[in-house]
Design a protein around this motif. Structure first.
Motif, short mmCIF file in Angstrom:
data_model
loop_
_atom_site.label_atom_id
_atom_site.label_comp_id
_atom_site.label_asym_id
_atom_site.label_seq_id
_atom_site.Cartn_x
_atom_site.Cartn_y
_atom_site.Cartn_z
N ALA A 24 0.83 -1.20 0.00
CA ALA A 24 0.00 0.00 0.00
C ALA A 24 0.87 1.26 0.00
O ALA A 24 0.57 2.24 -0.70
N ILE A 25 1.95 1.25 0.79
CA ILE A 25 2.87 2.39 0.80
C ILE A 25 3.47 2.58 -0.59
O ILE A 25 3.62 3.72 -1.07
N GLY A 26 3.81 1.49 -1.26
CA GLY A 26 4.38 1.59 -2.60
C GLY A 26 3.43 2.17 -3.63
O GLY A 26 3.87 2.76 -4.62
N ARG A 27 2.12 2.05 -3.39
CA ARG A 27 1.14 2.59 -4.33
C ARG A 27 0.72 4.02 -4.03
O ARG A 27 0.01 4.65 -4.81
N THR A 28 1.17 4.55 -2.91
CA THR A 28 0.70 5.86 -2.44
C THR A 28 1.44 7.01 -3.12
O THR A 28 2.66 6.98 -3.28
N ASN A 29 0.68 8.03 -3.50
CA ASN A 29 1.26 9.25 -4.10
C ASN A 29 1.59 10.32 -3.08
O ASN A 29 2.60 11.01 -3.19
N TYR A 54 9.90 2.14 1.27
CA TYR A 54 8.91 1.34 0.55
C TYR A 54 8.14 2.09 -0.52
O TYR A 54 7.40 1.47 -1.29
N SER A 55 8.29 3.41 -0.61
CA SER A 55 7.49 4.17 -1.57
C SER A 55 8.26 4.42 -2.85
O SER A 55 9.47 4.21 -2.94
N GLY A 56 7.52 4.93 -3.86
CA GLY A 56 8.13 5.25 -5.14
C GLY A 56 8.80 6.62 -5.12
O GLY A 56 8.57 7.44 -4.22
N PRO A 57 9.62 6.92 -6.13
CA PRO A 57 10.38 8.18 -6.16
C PRO A 57 9.52 9.42 -6.33
O PRO A 57 9.95 10.52 -5.99
N SER A 58 8.31 9.26 -6.86
CA SER A 58 7.47 10.44 -7.12
C SER A 58 6.56 10.79 -5.95
O SER A 58 5.79 11.74 -6.03
N ARG A 59 6.65 10.06 -4.86
CA ARG A 59 5.76 10.32 -3.73
C ARG A 59 6.08 11.66 -3.07
O ARG A 59 7.19 12.18 -3.13
N SER A 96 -7.88 18.02 0.59
CA SER A 96 -8.46 18.81 -0.50
C SER A 96 -7.41 19.62 -1.25
O SER A 96 -7.53 19.84 -2.46
N GLU A 97 -6.34 20.05 -0.55
CA GLU A 97 -5.33 20.89 -1.18
C GLU A 97 -4.19 20.10 -1.83
O GLU A 97 -3.48 20.65 -2.69
N ASN A 98 -4.03 18.82 -1.47
CA ASN A 98 -2.84 18.11 -1.92
C ASN A 98 -3.09 16.81 -2.68
O ASN A 98 -2.14 16.26 -3.26
N LEU A 99 -4.34 16.32 -2.69
CA LEU A 99 -4.60 15.03 -3.33
C LEU A 99 -5.54 15.22 -4.51
O LEU A 99 -6.68 15.67 -4.35
N LYS A 100 -5.07 14.87 -5.71
CA LYS A 100 -5.88 14.98 -6.91
C LYS A 100 -6.86 13.81 -7.00
O LYS A 100 -6.71 12.80 -6.33
N ASP A 101 -7.84 13.96 -7.89
CA ASP A 101 -8.91 12.97 -7.98
C ASP A 101 -8.41 11.58 -8.35
O ASP A 101 -9.04 10.58 -7.99
N ASP A 102 -7.32 11.47 -9.07
CA ASP A 102 -6.84 10.16 -9.50
C ASP A 102 -5.66 9.66 -8.67
O ASP A 102 -4.95 8.74 -9.07
N GLN A 103 -5.44 10.26 -7.51
CA GLN A 103 -4.28 9.90 -6.69
C GLN A 103 -4.69 9.14 -5.43
O GLN A 103 -5.84 9.13 -5.02
N ILE A 104 -3.66 8.54 -4.82
CA ILE A 104 -3.83 7.79 -3.57
C ILE A 104 -3.06 8.50 -2.47
O ILE A 104 -1.88 8.84 -2.63
N GLY A 105 -3.72 8.74 -1.35
CA GLY A 105 -3.07 9.31 -0.18
C GLY A 105 -3.02 8.29 0.94
O GLY A 105 -3.71 7.26 0.89
N ALA A 106 -2.21 8.55 1.96
CA ALA A 106 -2.11 7.60 3.07
C ALA A 106 -1.78 8.29 4.37
O ALA A 106 -1.04 9.28 4.41
N PHE A 107 -2.34 7.73 5.44
CA PHE A 107 -1.97 8.08 6.81
C PHE A 107 -1.31 6.86 7.43
O PHE A 107 -1.89 5.76 7.40
#
Length: 250
Positions: A24-29, A54-59, A96-107
């Motif tokens: 899940a961390i790897g898929r998060t933007n 565990y995350s990608g370079p663009s996160r 609302s300010e940082n996550l676009k409609d096609d993105q994944i966020g995580a806590f």
């Protein structure tokens, strides 16, 4: 539709991260972090190490300021409700300010999101207001309760008997009815000292390099735990501890 993961990351040991959580961390933007002040910067640092591993370079990582709250309120329930609402407003702004409609966020949530954590309830509160929409998924984690039992090499329950998880505030009022084994969290007042004949299995900073453990009859080890806890809190500026309190057989 935006998606949000609520990811349990364990009690502090990066090796406690489950394979599901790592994926899940790897898929998060976008990762959302709440700053609790300088004294708890180490908690942010550990989250950031897990994200980098565990995350990608663009996160991206974005931070918000966690609202302050009264730790010794006269109206506990009302104070928590007010704090949770203020916290939900901070989190809603971050989403609302940082996550676009096609993105994944995580806590990233310490331990397990279902155990004495407010993230799920806060996301539900945001959705109920209706201004910010998203779907979310909860990823379970290894709780401090599980880590405590493993470190002390004990079972939480005895044969054919239940156990209960409660808070120090409730334990200070009374021992729960119908159980002889009580797991206690959030005990700033060290309520275990009221039960000198019980056995205690105590742990703080579980899974981290600062881990502390103690066990024995409360009467014999209470002073040691109280002193160790105070010194550790002074050193780090914060403490997270958990313990099992067990009645001895008659």
């Amino acid at each position: 539709m935006r998606k949000i993961y609520v990811i349990g990351i364990g009690a502090g040991d990066p090796d406690h991260l489950t394979l599901q959580a790592a994926k899940a961390i790897g898929r998060t933007n976008v990762f959302f972090l709440l700053d609790k002040g300088e004294t708890k910067q180490s908690l942010i640092d550990l989250r950031e190490r897990i994200i980098r591993a565990y995350s990608g370079p663009s996160r991206r990582m974005v931070e918000g300021r966690d609202p302050e709250r009264d730790r010794t309120p006269a109206d506990y329930t009302g104070t928590i409700a007010d704090w949770r609402t203020r916290r939900s407003q901070v989190i809603e702004d971050l989403i609302s300010e940082n996550l676009k409609d096609d993105q994944i966020g995580a806590f990233l949530v310490w331990g397990d999101p279902a155990l004495y954590d407010s993230t799920i309830a806060i996301l539900e509160e945001i959705l109920e207001r209706g201004a910010t929409t998203f779907e979310y998924e909860v990823i379970p984690g290894i709780s401090s309760v599980s880590a405590l039992a493993a470190k002390h090499r004990i079972g939480l329950n005895r044969v054919g008997s239940p156990f209960q998880i409660t808070t120090g505030r409730r334990l200070a009022e009374e021992w729960p009815d119908g159980v002889d084994d009580v797991v206690v969290m959030l005990d700033a007042q060290q309520a275990f000292t009221r039960y000198p004949d019980a056995d205690i299995y105590w742990g703080a900073y579980l899974g981290t390099e600062d881990e502390l453990l103690a066990s024995g009859r409360v009467e014999d080890v209470a002073d040691e735990i109280v002193a160790t806890r105070a010194a550790a809190r002074d050193q780090h500026g914060w403490i997270m501890d958990t313990y099992l309190l067990r009645r001895r057989p008659d």
